[in-house]
Write an enzyme that holds these catalytic residues in place. Structure first.
Site, mmCIF file in Angstrom:
data_model
loop_
_atom_site.group_PDB
_atom_site.id
_atom_site.type_symbol
_atom_site.label_atom_id
_atom_site.label_comp_id
_atom_site.label_asym_id
_atom_site.label_seq_id
_atom_site.Cartn_x
_atom_site.Cartn_y
_atom_site.Cartn_z
ATOM 1 N N HIS A 1 12.215 -0.421 46.267
ATOM 2 C CA HIS A 1 11.138 -1.115 45.538
ATOM 3 C C HIS A 1 11.303 -2.631 45.663
ATOM 4 O O HIS A 1 10.352 -3.376 45.488
ATOM 5 C CB HIS A 1 11.106 -0.692 44.070
ATOM 6 C CG HIS A 1 12.231 -1.235 43.246
ATOM 7 N ND1 HIS A 1 13.530 -0.770 43.374
ATOM 8 C CD2 HIS A 1 12.274 -2.216 42.312
ATOM 9 C CE1 HIS A 1 14.302 -1.446 42.530
ATOM 10 N NE2 HIS A 1 13.571 -2.324 41.884
ATOM 11 N N ARG A 2 12.543 -3.055 45.932
ATOM 12 C CA ARG A 2 12.798 -4.468 46.268
ATOM 13 C C ARG A 2 13.723 -4.488 47.477
ATOM 14 O O ARG A 2 14.609 -3.652 47.578
ATOM 15 C CB ARG A 2 13.478 -5.186 45.112
ATOM 16 C CG ARG A 2 12.531 -5.395 43.948
ATOM 17 C CD ARG A 2 12.929 -6.585 43.134
ATOM 18 N NE ARG A 2 11.936 -6.771 42.094
ATOM 19 C CZ ARG A 2 11.848 -7.847 41.340
ATOM 20 N NH1 ARG A 2 12.700 -8.832 41.499
ATOM 21 N NH2 ARG A 2 10.925 -7.962 40.416
ATOM 22 N N LYS B 1 21.051 -3.146 48.295
ATOM 23 C CA LYS B 1 22.393 -3.742 48.203
ATOM 24 C C LYS B 1 23.358 -2.736 47.624
ATOM 25 O O LYS B 1 23.035 -2.017 46.680
ATOM 26 C CB LYS B 1 22.298 -4.956 47.263
ATOM 27 C CG LYS B 1 23.551 -5.736 47.105
ATOM 28 C CD LYS B 1 23.478 -7.017 47.908
ATOM 29 C CE LYS B 1 24.803 -7.701 48.069
ATOM 30 N NZ LYS B 1 25.789 -6.938 48.838
ATOM 31 N N LYS C 1 21.827 -1.083 38.201
ATOM 32 C CA LYS C 1 22.703 -2.230 37.982
ATOM 33 C C LYS C 1 21.979 -3.536 38.355
ATOM 34 O O LYS C 1 21.984 -4.496 37.599
ATOM 35 C CB LYS C 1 23.948 -2.054 38.864
ATOM 36 C CG LYS C 1 25.117 -2.874 38.462
ATOM 37 C CD LYS C 1 26.298 -2.623 39.395
ATOM 38 C CE LYS C 1 26.891 -1.232 39.223
ATOM 39 N NZ LYS C 1 28.144 -1.072 39.998
ATOM 40 N N ASP D 1 19.167 -8.560 36.629
ATOM 41 C CA ASP D 1 18.104 -9.345 37.264
ATOM 42 C C ASP D 1 18.496 -9.874 38.638
ATOM 43 O O ASP D 1 18.257 -11.046 38.965
ATOM 44 C CB ASP D 1 17.658 -10.499 36.343
ATOM 45 C CG ASP D 1 16.995 -9.967 35.076
ATOM 46 O OD1 ASP D 1 16.154 -9.068 35.190
ATOM 47 O OD2 ASP D 1 17.358 -10.431 33.981
ATOM 48 N N LYS E 1 24.284 2.341 48.842
ATOM 49 C CA LYS E 1 25.736 2.521 48.880
ATOM 50 C C LYS E 1 26.123 3.112 50.223
ATOM 51 O O LYS E 1 25.343 3.851 50.832
ATOM 52 C CB LYS E 1 26.186 3.480 47.777
ATOM 53 C CG LYS E 1 27.637 3.318 47.393
ATOM 54 C CD LYS E 1 27.795 2.112 46.476
ATOM 55 C CE LYS E 1 29.215 1.850 46.075
ATOM 56 N NZ LYS E 1 29.271 0.786 45.064
HETATM 57 P P1 NAD Z 1 40.439 -0.901 44.884
HETATM 58 O O1 NAD Z 1 40.562 0.012 46.027
HETATM 59 O O2 NAD Z 1 40.716 -2.354 45.079
HETATM 60 O O3 NAD Z 1 41.362 -0.429 43.639
HETATM 61 C C1 NAD Z 1 41.366 0.859 43.092
HETATM 62 C C2 NAD Z 1 42.763 1.135 42.572
HETATM 63 O O4 NAD Z 1 42.777 2.388 41.868
HETATM 64 C C3 NAD Z 1 43.803 1.269 43.701
HETATM 65 O O5 NAD Z 1 44.882 0.378 43.463
HETATM 66 C C4 NAD Z 1 44.235 2.730 43.635
HETATM 67 O O6 NAD Z 1 45.581 2.919 44.008
HETATM 68 C C5 NAD Z 1 43.990 3.054 42.168
HETATM 69 N N1 NAD Z 1 43.839 4.490 41.911
HETATM 70 C C6 NAD Z 1 43.222 5.421 42.661
HETATM 71 N N2 NAD Z 1 43.306 6.630 42.085
HETATM 72 C C7 NAD Z 1 44.009 6.460 40.945
HETATM 73 C C8 NAD Z 1 44.441 7.348 39.916
HETATM 74 N N3 NAD Z 1 44.163 8.648 39.943
HETATM 75 N N4 NAD Z 1 45.138 6.832 38.866
HETATM 76 C C9 NAD Z 1 45.429 5.514 38.814
HETATM 77 N N5 NAD Z 1 45.047 4.622 39.773
HETATM 78 C C10 NAD Z 1 44.346 5.098 40.824
HETATM 79 O O7 NAD Z 1 38.950 -0.654 44.333
HETATM 80 P P2 NAD Z 1 38.066 -1.623 43.447
HETATM 81 O O8 NAD Z 1 37.233 -2.441 44.345
HETATM 82 O O9 NAD Z 1 38.926 -2.264 42.417
HETATM 83 O O10 NAD Z 1 37.100 -0.560 42.758
HETATM 84 C C11 NAD Z 1 37.495 0.204 41.645
HETATM 85 C C12 NAD Z 1 36.270 0.798 40.988
HETATM 86 O O11 NAD Z 1 35.375 -0.250 40.616
HETATM 87 C C13 NAD Z 1 35.462 1.749 41.861
HETATM 88 O O12 NAD Z 1 34.881 2.739 41.035
HETATM 89 C C14 NAD Z 1 34.358 0.863 42.404
HETATM 90 O O13 NAD Z 1 33.204 1.596 42.757
HETATM 91 C C15 NAD Z 1 34.092 -0.005 41.196
HETATM 92 N N6 NAD Z 1 33.461 -1.288 41.508
HETATM 93 C C16 NAD Z 1 34.031 -2.176 42.370
HETATM 94 C C17 NAD Z 1 33.404 -3.395 42.609
HETATM 95 C C18 NAD Z 1 34.021 -4.459 43.485
HETATM 96 O O14 NAD Z 1 33.479 -5.582 43.532
HETATM 97 N N7 NAD Z 1 35.137 -4.207 44.140
HETATM 98 C C19 NAD Z 1 32.175 -3.672 41.999
HETATM 99 C C20 NAD Z 1 31.619 -2.748 41.115
HETATM 100 C C21 NAD Z 1 32.275 -1.561 40.878
#
Ligand code: NAD
Length: 473
Positions: free
Chosen positions: A65-66, A70, A94, A99, A106
């Site tokens: 829609h936009r 991302k 999100k 906004d 994804k």
């Molecule tokens: P990352 O890979 O940097 O870190 C994830 C950490 O979780 C790792 O250190 C891993 O060892 C640990 N882990 C995995 N399974 C585990 C378990 N069972 N118990 C304990 N620790 C465990 O990933 P991230 O970028 O920090 O992303 C983490 C979450 O945040 C994901 O759900 C991701 O979708 C969400 N997220 C990330 C971003 C971003 O900018 N990186 C943005 C929005 C949402």
């Protein structure tokens, strides 16, 4: 597919439906907002050492829609189509909540990055990017990936290089094809910390809400609040470090793959990150005790749980043992719909993922804008502001006959750097969005949780786009 993974998409749909049922839009419009617009599933060969491996990967554009759409790219052996669809849908909502004028998407590559060296990961990343280019699933005006679980700025630099090589100078805005890039590869200051910093701003808003804190029996404010964090990766480490350094919170437990450690006096997250880098484990960090069962981090007696690893970590079986009063969903989908019902009955405040972890996409949006403008934020006005503040201080000194100290001068007489502007834009976004959600939560009688309120904010905005577009009445 495991039942855990299936329940993530199911949870997203159940939460969406719960909110949509409280709204008065035509059912066709609601179905369109709920559905994934485009799903690209691919299998491609990569030569690793002497062997060929067939890699399964996805890119889902949930809502066009936009444009551009991302969303991050995840490298994990658990990646599957349902999971990527659920994550792409979350991105649509999100972006709407904070906004950011994008649709949601994804990507996922079904590999365990720990099993490959950097050379193999580069090959896989470049080949995946080629597949996206072939199907027009990447580009600054069509679809812009970013880091997610298992990927970081290194992979984003490989994606950028593959894309720009392929476009061969024909696209002036090509560097905006991906965000979360290293700084010297057209990235932006403050992107690496952005999701964790956004968690800090969002959690601070909730903890400052006097009425809500009274309801759950806590004093308002972040100072002195105890936090348990799961995942010491990008999101968890910055969230923990900033909440303790800037908010005065105490990180009493950290859970990682190798185990959960606990110290009621508080764990220094920056030191723990260094320790883990050197020792490859958080276990044994001075002053901490290891819990017998890693998963018991959920049961820790603390004020706030911060799941920052993976989805479905708080589920039907362990939700009853949660003692915390607040859960900040730093990861995507860490609380299942079944667990949420149990937790809400207990009065726990759940700050939903689609709001609390939106700092990453917010700063990605700033990076994309920087790439399109081909200029660093602050370049035009930093010196101008610095000179203007300097003139103001001179004027005050002349008129009062009193000198402003050099220390005070250095605080007042300065123009904003890029990182100051990024943090300020992020703080403004997180505060504004929280108040939009809170308004729905307080105003709408049937809305009894923040997630439903956040979904309502998002659905309203996406529905409004569709209706003004002319497709729906
Ligand atoms: P990352 O890979 O940097 O870190 C994830 C950490 O979780 C790792 O250190 C891993 O060892 C640990 N882990 C995995 N399974 C585990 C378990 N069972 N118990 C304990 N620790 C465990 O990933 P991230 O970028 O920090 O992303 C983490 C979450 O945040 C994901 O759900 C991701 O979708 C969400 N997220 C990330 C971003 C971003 O900018 N990186 C943005 C929005 C949402």
């Amino acid at each position: 597919m495991s039942s855990k993974q299936a329940s993530f998409l199911d949870s997203v749909h159940r939460n969406f439906d719960k909110a949509a049922d409280l709204l008065d839009y035509p059912s066709g419009l609601i179905s369109q907002i709920r559905a994934c617009n485009a799903i690209y599933e691919m299998n491609f060969p990569v030569k690793i050492g002497k062997k060929y491996e067939v890699i399964k990967a996805f890119r889902v554009q949930h809502s066009q829609h936009r444009l551009p759409t991302k969303g991050g790219i995840r490298f994990s052996s658990m990646v599957n189509k349902d999971e990527v669809q659920a994550l792409a849908a979350l991105m649509t909502f999100k972006c709407a909540i904070v906004d950011v004028p994008f649709g949601g998407a994804k990507g996922g590559v079904a590999i365990s990055p720990r099993k490959y060296d950097a050379e193999a990961l580069e090959k896989i990343t470049r080949r995946y990017t080629m597949e996206l280019i072939r199907k027009n699933f990447i580009g600054p005006s069509s679809d812009v990936p970013a880091p997610d679980y298992g990927t970081g700025s290194r992979e984003m630099a490989w994606i950028l290089d593959t894309y720009t090589t392929f476009k061969n100078g024909s696209e002036i805005d090509a560097v905006g094809c991906v965000t979360g890039k290293p700084l010297n590869q057209n990235g932006i200051r403050g992107r690496t910390e952005a999701t964790g910093r956004g968690v800090f701003y969002g959690l601070r808003e909730v903890l400052n809400d006097e009425a809500e804190m009274k309801r759950v029996g806590l004093e308002p404010g972040m100072e002195g609040k105890t936090l348990a964090i799961q995942g010491l990766g990008n999101v968890g480490s910055y969230a923990g470090s900033i909440c303790s350094k800037e908010g005065g919170a105490l990180i009493v437990a950290v859970s990682e793959i190798e185990g959960t450690i606990y110290d009621p006096k508080g764990i220094d997250i920056d030191k723990l990150v260094k320790y883990r880098k050197a020792k490859k484990s958080i276990v044994g960090f001075p002053g901490t005790k290891k819990l017998d069962v890693r998963e018991d981090w959920v049961k820790i007696d603390c004020d706030v749980l911060v799941p920052a690893a993976l989805e479905s970590q708080i589920h039907k079986k362990n939700a009853k043992s949660v003692k915390a009063k607040v859960i900040a969903e730093a990861a995507n989908g860490p609380v299942t719909a079944d667990a949420e019902a149990i937790l809400l009955k207990k009065g726990v405040i759940i700050i939903p993922d689609m709001y609390i972890n939106a700092g990453g996409v917010t700063v990605s949006y700033f990076e994309w804008l920087k790439n399109l403008s081909h200029m660093r934020f602050g370049r035009m006005d930093k010196r101008f502001n610095q000179n203007a503040f300097g003139n103001l201080v001179d004027l005050i000194e002349r008129n009062t006959g009193k000198k402003v100290s050099n220390r005070d001068k250095s605080i007042i007489v300065r123009g904003a750097d890029e990182v100051d502007l990024v943090r300020s834009g992020l703080e403004e976004t997180m505060i504004n969005s929280f108040h939009q959600i809170k308004d729905v939560y307080k105003r709408k009688r049937k809305v009894q949780d923040y997630r439903t309120a956040a979904f309502i904010c998002a659905i309203d905005k996406v529905a409004n786009d569709y209706m003004t577009m002319g497709v729906f009445p």
